[in-house]
Design a protein around this motif. Structure first.
Motif, short mmCIF file in Angstrom:
data_model
loop_
_atom_site.label_atom_id
_atom_site.label_comp_id
_atom_site.label_asym_id
_atom_site.label_seq_id
_atom_site.Cartn_x
_atom_site.Cartn_y
_atom_site.Cartn_z
N TRP A 52 0.93 -1.31 0.00
CA TRP A 52 0.03 -0.07 -0.03
C TRP A 52 0.81 1.23 0.15
O TRP A 52 0.49 2.27 -0.86
CB TRP A 52 -1.07 -0.07 1.28
CG TRP A 52 -2.23 -0.92 1.08
CD1 TRP A 52 -2.11 -2.15 1.56
CD2 TRP A 52 -3.15 -0.76 0.59
NE1 TRP A 52 -3.37 -2.90 1.12
CE2 TRP A 52 -4.05 -2.02 0.52
CE3 TRP A 52 -3.91 0.36 -0.23
CZ2 TRP A 52 -5.27 -2.05 -0.16
CZ3 TRP A 52 -5.20 0.34 -0.77
CH2 TRP A 52 -5.93 -0.96 -0.58
N LEU A 53 1.92 1.27 0.75
CA LEU A 53 2.94 2.38 0.77
C LEU A 53 3.60 2.51 -0.43
O LEU A 53 3.58 3.66 -0.92
CB LEU A 53 3.66 2.27 1.87
CG LEU A 53 5.00 3.35 2.32
CD1 LEU A 53 3.86 4.83 2.37
CD2 LEU A 53 5.72 3.16 3.40
N LEU A 64 4.47 11.19 3.61
CA LEU A 64 3.53 11.76 4.53
C LEU A 64 2.36 11.72 4.14
O LEU A 64 1.42 11.05 4.85
CB LEU A 64 4.04 13.10 4.94
CG LEU A 64 5.17 13.29 5.65
CD1 LEU A 64 5.65 14.84 5.61
CD2 LEU A 64 5.34 12.79 7.15
N GLN A 65 2.06 12.00 2.81
CA GLN A 65 0.78 12.11 2.17
C GLN A 65 0.26 10.56 2.20
O GLN A 65 -0.93 10.45 2.55
CB GLN A 65 0.73 12.76 0.89
CG GLN A 65 -1.06 12.72 0.33
CD GLN A 65 -0.97 13.17 -0.80
OE1 GLN A 65 -0.17 14.27 -1.39
NE2 GLN A 65 -2.10 13.06 -1.51
N MET A 83 -3.12 8.78 4.11
CA MET A 83 -4.26 8.29 3.29
C MET A 83 -4.43 6.90 3.70
O MET A 83 -5.38 6.49 3.66
CB MET A 83 -3.95 8.23 1.72
CG MET A 83 -3.93 9.65 1.09
SD MET A 83 -2.94 9.61 -0.58
CE MET A 83 -4.60 8.91 -1.43
N ILE A 84 -3.09 6.19 4.14
CA ILE A 84 -3.48 4.67 4.67
C ILE A 84 -4.45 4.82 5.97
O ILE A 84 -5.31 4.02 6.10
CB ILE A 84 -2.12 3.94 5.00
CG1 ILE A 84 -1.55 3.66 3.69
CG2 ILE A 84 -2.25 2.95 5.97
CD1 ILE A 84 -0.05 3.33 3.69
N GLN A 85 -3.93 5.50 6.85
CA GLN A 85 -4.73 5.91 8.01
C GLN A 85 -5.99 6.33 7.82
O GLN A 85 -6.84 5.78 8.60
CB GLN A 85 -4.04 6.88 8.97
CG GLN A 85 -2.59 6.33 9.42
CD GLN A 85 -2.10 7.02 10.73
OE1 GLN A 85 -2.27 8.33 10.73
NE2 GLN A 85 -1.14 6.42 11.53
N GLN A 86 -6.31 7.12 6.85
CA GLN A 86 -7.84 7.52 6.49
C GLN A 86 -8.50 6.06 5.97
O GLN A 86 -9.76 6.05 6.42
CB GLN A 86 -7.85 8.51 5.45
CG GLN A 86 -7.41 9.97 5.88
CD GLN A 86 -7.17 10.82 4.85
OE1 GLN A 86 -6.91 10.53 3.53
NE2 GLN A 86 -7.01 12.08 5.16
N GLY A 111 7.63 0.23 11.64
CA GLY A 111 6.90 1.46 11.76
C GLY A 111 5.62 1.53 10.83
O GLY A 111 4.85 2.15 11.22
N LEU A 112 5.72 0.91 9.74
CA LEU A 112 4.52 0.82 8.81
C LEU A 112 3.42 0.05 9.42
O LEU A 112 2.24 0.51 9.47
CB LEU A 112 4.70 0.07 7.69
CG LEU A 112 3.77 0.26 6.32
CD1 LEU A 112 3.13 1.91 6.51
CD2 LEU A 112 4.10 -0.35 5.52
#
Length: 433
Positions: free
Chosen positions: A200-201, A231-232, A236-239, A409-410
């Motif tokens: 995803w990242l 950062l974006q 977006m992943i957290q959203q 971290g991810l």
């Protein structure tokens, strides 16, 4: 001194073929038969069949394979090489892991062999062979299929809710609400294994900022993890997580057990972002899901105002075999002979195709299209061959230490334990001057 110059005349070694099951098959450094370590699932059956055929035809150069789950292999091979107890044939993804082996003197330089035999590396697509090089020297050769990451989806579920595959990130987010409203998990994810989160990242950073963003990271450019695209992407992943985009309990689902793939074909999840290595596994686990026309696939969606070409892909150009520097001369010769004549011969290629995988070999277009999975495999071949950028999986492109920090971290980003800024700050500290 190159490998060819190291080899001496050798007496035939009588060996007994040991069953290729999980467990220890014996380190190269101890002498005896040549050994190979590889992964379960995916192309496992191709490797088993290849070694079995090779050993029957070459009893004096037999190779004993052992298979491990993905995460277990990564730990075991690191420990074994540190103790000079690795197998004769080492399985890798190329990139940073291979470079660390080269820097530590653990694998042989095969450049003289490649120069002496034009077909040894010349039969493969150049972009794939490059992943097995460090500097201008060859240390690894492809052993399986091209593996771009694609977005698989359950056509039956899409029909049920009246939806189409997402072409943009906005489309994807709209599908989350639609599937959740129907009581279906939008995406399956094996979060316990961590590395599936990385896809995803990788794709989001590429779609937002283009391939140069990670090229700077891989080159250890100072503060490169603080690029706005990183950062974006994590924002977006957290959203997506907040919107309920992933199946409940994704953090406890293991990819090595194929539990995430099962959610797709059992109708529990609508979509699944994964490398094309999932297709052979699916053929074994539930061939009817494919033959009944329920499996769909598409490329990762575009991001509005992004700099990355939507045709760019991430994944693994292939996996590779290297030869251990601590193997005996007899083991090295057996391994080299196998790389020349056992890997990607016509039977090997046919086995890969029959299993639903695309070999990175030149001139296979007609053979691919005529295979049982020709339509799908031709699309995967074209996707990989035409991609402006085919980015190696980051956990393999980076050195092992950075890769471990990245996956940890991810995972914390996905679980909302840290912010995108905290992720970038932590990763910037792993950059080597």
């Amino acid at each position: 001194m190159m490998f060819r110059k190291q080899l001496t005349a050798m007496a035939a070694v009588a060996v007994t073929l040991v069953a290729a099951a999980c467990g220890t098959s014996g380190p190269s450094a101890s002498g005896g038969a040549a050994t190979a370590w590889s992964l379960t699932g995916g192309d496992e059956q191709t490797f088993r069949s290849s070694f079995d055929s090779w050993n029957k035809a070459h009893p004096d150069a037999a190779i004993t394979p052992t298979f491990f789950a993905n995460d277990a292999y990564k730990q075991k091979i690191r420990t074994a090489l540190g103790a000079d107890q690795g197998p004769t044939l080492l399985y890798s993804w190329g990139g940073g892991t291979l470079k660390s082996w080269v820097d530590a003197g653990k694998v042989l330089d095969l450049s003289d062999e490649v120069a002496a035999d034009p077909q040894l590396a010349g039969r493969f697509l150049p972009s794939v062979v490059k992943t097995g090089t460090v500097g201008d020297k060859t240390y690894a050769l492809p052993n399986n299929a091209m593996q771009p990451v694609v977005l698989y989806y359950n056509k039956e579920l899409f029909t049920r809710v009246g939806a189409e595959p997402p072409k943009t990130w906005d489309d994807l987010m709209a599908l989350v609400a639609k599937f959740k409203g129907a009581g279906i998990a939008p995406f399956s994810l094996g979060g316990q294994s961590k590395w599936p989160m990385l896809m995803w990242l990788e794709y989001l950073v590429d779609r937002i900022g283009g391939p140069q963003v990670f090229a700077d990271i891989a080159a250890n450019k100072p503060d490169s993890w603080s690029h706005p695209a990183v950062l974006q992407a994590n924002t977006m992943i957290q959203q997506l997580v907040e919107a309920g985009g992933f199946v409940n309990g994704f953090a406890s689902i293991a990819t090595d057990s194929n539990a995430d793939l099962a959610l797709l074909y059992t109708g529990k999840a609508a979509m699944y972002l994964m490398g094309s290595w999932a297709y052979p596994t699916l053929k074994t686990a539930n061939a009817g899901f494919i033959s009944d026309g329920k499996l769909g696939h598409t490329t990762f969606p575009a991001v509005a105002n992004g700099k990355g070409d939507p045709a760019n892909i991430v994944g693994n150009p292939a996996n590779f075999w290297s030869i251990s520097a601590t193997a005996s001369d007899a083991q090295k010769q057996a391994a080299l002979s196998y790389l020349k004549d056992g890997v990607m011969n016509p039977q090997y290629v046919d086995t890969l195709l029959a299993g639903g995988a695309v070999p990175p070999v030149k001139g296979l277009e007609s053979k691919i299209s005529a295979s049982p999975d020709g339509a799908y495999l031709s699309e995967i071949y074209k996707l990989a061959a035409d991609a402006p950028s085919f980015q190696l999986s980051w956990d393999q492109a980076l050195d092992p230490g950075q890769a471990d920090a990245l996956l940890t971290g991810l995972s914390q980003v996905f679980l909302k334990q840290i912010t995108p800024q905290q992720f970038s700050d932590t990763m910037n500290k792993t950059i080597k001057p």
